[in-house]
Design a protein around this motif. Structure first.
Motif, short mmCIF file in Angstrom:
data_model
loop_
_atom_site.label_atom_id
_atom_site.label_comp_id
_atom_site.label_asym_id
_atom_site.label_seq_id
_atom_site.Cartn_x
_atom_site.Cartn_y
_atom_site.Cartn_z
N ALA A 85 12.92 -0.10 -5.23
CA ALA A 85 14.94 -0.84 -4.87
C ALA A 85 14.82 -2.74 -4.51
N ALA A 86 13.72 -2.78 -2.75
CA ALA A 86 13.60 -4.29 -2.24
C ALA A 86 13.50 -5.48 -3.46
N ALA A 87 12.20 -4.91 -4.50
CA ALA A 87 11.77 -5.63 -5.84
C ALA A 87 13.08 -6.32 -6.42
N LYS A 88 13.22 -5.12 -6.79
CA LYS A 88 14.50 -4.89 -8.34
C LYS A 88 15.71 -5.84 -6.89
N ASP A 89 16.46 -5.30 -5.88
CA ASP A 89 17.54 -5.57 -5.67
C ASP A 89 17.22 -8.01 -5.27
N SER A 90 16.49 -7.43 -5.08
CA SER A 90 15.96 -9.33 -5.19
C SER A 90 15.30 -9.64 -5.99
N TYR A 136 10.49 -5.31 5.63
CA TYR A 136 10.93 -7.15 5.33
C TYR A 136 12.56 -6.68 5.18
N TRP A 137 12.27 -6.41 3.84
CA TRP A 137 13.60 -6.50 2.99
C TRP A 137 15.00 -5.55 3.97
N LYS A 138 14.56 -4.82 4.65
CA LYS A 138 15.66 -4.15 5.48
C LYS A 138 16.03 -5.39 6.22
N GLY A 139 15.11 -6.26 7.09
CA GLY A 139 15.03 -7.22 8.73
C GLY A 139 16.00 -8.31 7.24
N PHE A 140 15.63 -8.38 6.76
CA PHE A 140 16.26 -9.62 5.79
C PHE A 140 17.95 -9.38 5.65
N LYS A 141 18.43 -8.65 5.09
CA LYS A 141 18.94 -8.26 4.79
C LYS A 141 19.84 -8.09 6.16
N GLU A 142 19.36 -6.87 6.93
CA GLU A 142 20.47 -6.82 8.33
C GLU A 142 20.66 -8.28 9.48
N TYR A 143 19.53 -9.26 8.62
CA TYR A 143 20.15 -10.62 9.29
C TYR A 143 21.40 -11.62 8.32
N LYS A 144 21.03 -11.13 7.22
CA LYS A 144 22.31 -11.73 6.61
C LYS A 144 23.61 -11.07 6.39
N GLU A 145 23.67 -9.54 6.61
CA GLU A 145 25.14 -8.71 7.36
C GLU A 145 25.42 -9.35 9.09
N LYS A 146 24.19 -9.62 9.63
CA LYS A 146 25.22 -10.26 10.33
C LYS A 146 25.59 -12.19 10.82
N ASN A 147 24.81 -12.19 9.85
CA ASN A 147 25.93 -13.91 9.54
C ASN A 147 25.04 -15.13 10.61
N GLY A 202 0.81 -1.09 -0.49
CA GLY A 202 0.06 0.29 -0.36
C GLY A 202 0.86 1.53 0.43
N ASN A 203 0.84 1.31 1.42
CA ASN A 203 2.17 2.75 1.45
C ASN A 203 3.64 2.12 0.93
N ALA A 204 3.86 1.17 1.23
CA ALA A 204 4.87 0.41 0.52
C ALA A 204 6.00 0.54 2.20
N GLY A 205 5.67 0.32 3.38
CA GLY A 205 5.72 0.54 4.72
C GLY A 205 6.63 -0.30 4.51
N ASN A 206 5.87 -1.22 4.64
CA ASN A 206 6.31 -2.95 4.91
C ASN A 206 6.80 -3.38 4.43
N ILE A 207 6.63 -3.48 3.15
CA ILE A 207 7.94 -4.46 1.80
C ILE A 207 9.19 -3.40 2.41
N THR A 208 9.47 -2.87 2.53
CA THR A 208 10.59 -1.74 3.00
C THR A 208 11.72 -2.41 4.45
N PRO A 221 2.62 6.08 -2.70
CA PRO A 221 3.08 5.22 -1.52
C PRO A 221 4.47 6.51 -0.81
N ALA A 222 4.54 6.75 0.38
CA ALA A 222 5.63 6.99 0.83
C ALA A 222 6.82 6.03 0.67
N ARG A 223 6.46 5.22 0.27
CA ARG A 223 8.01 4.34 0.49
C ARG A 223 8.18 3.81 -1.17
#
Ligand code: AN7
Length: 352
Positions: free
Chosen positions: A255-260, A196-207, A188-194, A247-249
């Motif tokens: 970027a989430a769609a493209k980068d993933s 989730y993508w941030k969360g997945f990336k952070e968990y990967k960065e921290k191994n 909708g406003n695209a906050g949630n997809i933003t 959408p605000a985000r």
């Protein structure tokens, strides 16, 4: 003694912008189940789970971001918060603001908000302004007021909302042992997809996890600004939660769609309702129409591209509870049968 799981701030303390000075305003949100699909997974030959965010305290995923946004507002000494909303944000903001002893003002699009959500905002004592216009107009009003008065904006432009909501991705990885192959999510406003993508990336960065999912975001055809590449002045869809034309985000979602390696696509209201019913009738899970957009998207992909999803691990985010929007549920169900206490009549009605 702990009587239940604590909320997301305590569980994911090290991953969030909090300190000992942060008052935790929580309703024990998060820890929502990953429910294994029993119908669509068999039909399409995939390992599919529904993350049922409708089981959060106010019945939607918004509680994850709201616990942090309200806690941080309280830490900063705020006396009042404000949001624009298609319904769920206002319900969540009202509940958490009241728990934090703050004033809550919500601006909603007049006549376009599901009954359950309105009842929640009112019951939690929010001051509700219904604006003649859509969500995007309501957000303009909130931006104006919060930049001119000492009132904190708690829409997902507020970065703490994103930080809180990213914990949904952490929970998925914690449960599955790694990120799934695909994440299907309404937009909708695209906050949630933003988030989730941030969360997945952070968990990967921290191994903590190794994989990253392909992010598959779904808008409704009449409210699909990202897919169409332009602002929609008069967004329309039966899924009022995602009736958003600007959408605000937006950029973050793209970027989430493209980068993933995923995509943002759209589904018709007809397909949304079809998915809404399939899920209720065959999976036993009752979610609001906006949450059916991600399921409709999954069905669309699986029908058009069966090999892509076969054998894959997929998580579909079900963002809000079905009880939020009783009107749509009743309008899309068979009529109830009124009978007298007459066994002949009852047997006939039941074809017995
Ligand atoms: C059930 O409450 O925007 O893409 O004001 O309630 O993060 O906006 C709600 C959005 C999906 C879309 N599913 O999430 C609001 C509001 C449900 C929702 C979305 C919403 P975003």
């Amino acid at each position: 003694m702990k009587f239940s799981y604590p909320g997301i701030i305590e569980r994911y303390w090290d991953y969030l912008p909090v300190s000992d000075k942060t008052p935790i305003i929580s309703l024990n949100e998060g820890s929502t189940p990953l429910i294994k699909s029993v119908y669509l997974s068999v039909k399409y030959g995939c390992e599919l789970y529904f993350k049922f965010e409708g089981l959060n305290p106010t019945g939607s995923f918004k509680d994850r971001g709201m616990t942090l946004a309200i806690s941080k507002a309280k830490e900063a000494g705020a006396k009042a918060v404000m949001c624009a909303s298609t319904g769920n944000t206002s319900a969540s903001a009202a509940a958490y603001a009241r728990r934090g002893r703050m004033r809550c003002i919500v601006v909603i699009p007049d006549g376009k908000i599901a009954l359950g959500k309105l009842a929640q905002a009112m019951m939690h004592g929010a001051e509700v302004l219904a604006i003649a216009g859509n969500f995007d107009d309501a957000l303009d009003v909130v931006k104006y007021i919060t930049s001119n008065y000492e009132i904190v904006l708690v829409n997902s432009i507020n970065p703490f909302r994103i930080e809180g909501q990213k914990t949904g991705a952490f929970e998925i990885c914690d449960w599955l042992g790694d990120a799934p192959d695909f994440l299907f999510i309404p937009v909708g406003n695209a906050g949630n997809i933003t988030s989730y993508w941030k969360g997945f990336k952070e968990y990967k960065e921290k191994n903590i996890s190794e994989a990253l999912p392909k992010m598959m975001g779904w808008q409704a055809e009449g409210s699909a600004p990202i897919v169409r590449g332009r602002v929609i002045e008069n967004p329309e869809t039966i899924a009022t939660a995602i009736r958003i034309g600007n959408p605000a985000r937006w950029k973050e979602a793209e970027a989430a769609a493209k980068d993933s390696g995923g995509k943002i696509d759209m589904v018709s209201d007809e397909k949304i309702i079809q998915a809404y019913k399939i899920r209720a009738l065959n999976e036993g899970i009752f979610c609001e129409p906006a949450s059916a957009a991600s399921v409709a998207g999954l069905i669309k992909e699986a029908d058009e591209n069966p090999e892509m999803l076969k054998g894959k691990q997929i998580v579909c985010i079900l963002t809000g509870h079905g009880l939020k929007d009783p009107d749509i549920a009743i309008a899309n169900s068979p009529e109830i049968i009124s009978v007298k206490k007459d066994y002949d009549q009852i047997k006939k009605a039941l074809n017995l």
